[in-house]
Design a protein around this motif. Structure first.
Motif: not given
Length: 142
Positions: A111, A81, A12, A77, A103, A107, A58, A16
């Motif tokens: 999560s 998302g 993640a 996330l 993406s 994501d 993260f 990001y």
């Protein structure tokens, strides 16, 4: 289980970091990937900075994956998302491109994986407590 949590958090963070740096360093070029609307350099740069700040969270969570920060990362996330999914598929103000959909899937997958792994760890902790064995928390790192 902890290593899987760390791996997911670092995936993640990498996702990001790519988006955050693109939005900060090449805002006009990356804006067309995330919006159909007019270009606004301030909003694009601030969004990039917010994404980079999530990267920091993260990485901290991956270094010491305590329950609360992992859940906060998973919730962050999920919010990003589901917001992106709404903007792409319902509001139709975000372009439907392979990079945005990929993406989005990474994501939401990260999560869900983090929420499920944390729930599994909680279940294990509760089962140990019920059996009469005390669960010790790891000492905080200095």
């Amino acid at each position: 289980m902890e290593s899987q949590i760390r791996f997911t958090l670092l995936i993640a963070a990498a996702l990001y970091m790519g988006w955050g740096l693109a939005l900060l360093l090449a805002p006009e070029m990356s804006h067309v990937l995330i919006s159909i609307g007019p270009y606004d350099p301030v909003t694009t740069a601030r969004f990039g900075a917010a994404i980079v700040s999530m990267v920091i969270m993260f990485v901290i969570a991956a270094y010491d994956p305590e329950r609360e920060i992992v859940r906060a990362a998973a919730a962050g996330l999920a919010v990003v998302g589901f917001t992106a999914a709404y903007l792409v598929f319902i509001a139709k103000v975000m372009p439907l491109r392979p990079v945005t959909v990929t993406s989005l899937l990474i994501d939401l997958g990260a999560s869900a994986a983090l929420f499920l792994m944390e729930a599994k760890l909680d279940l294990r902790r509760q089962t140990k407590v019920k059996r009469g064995t005390a669960v010790r928390r790891r000492p905080a790192r200095a």
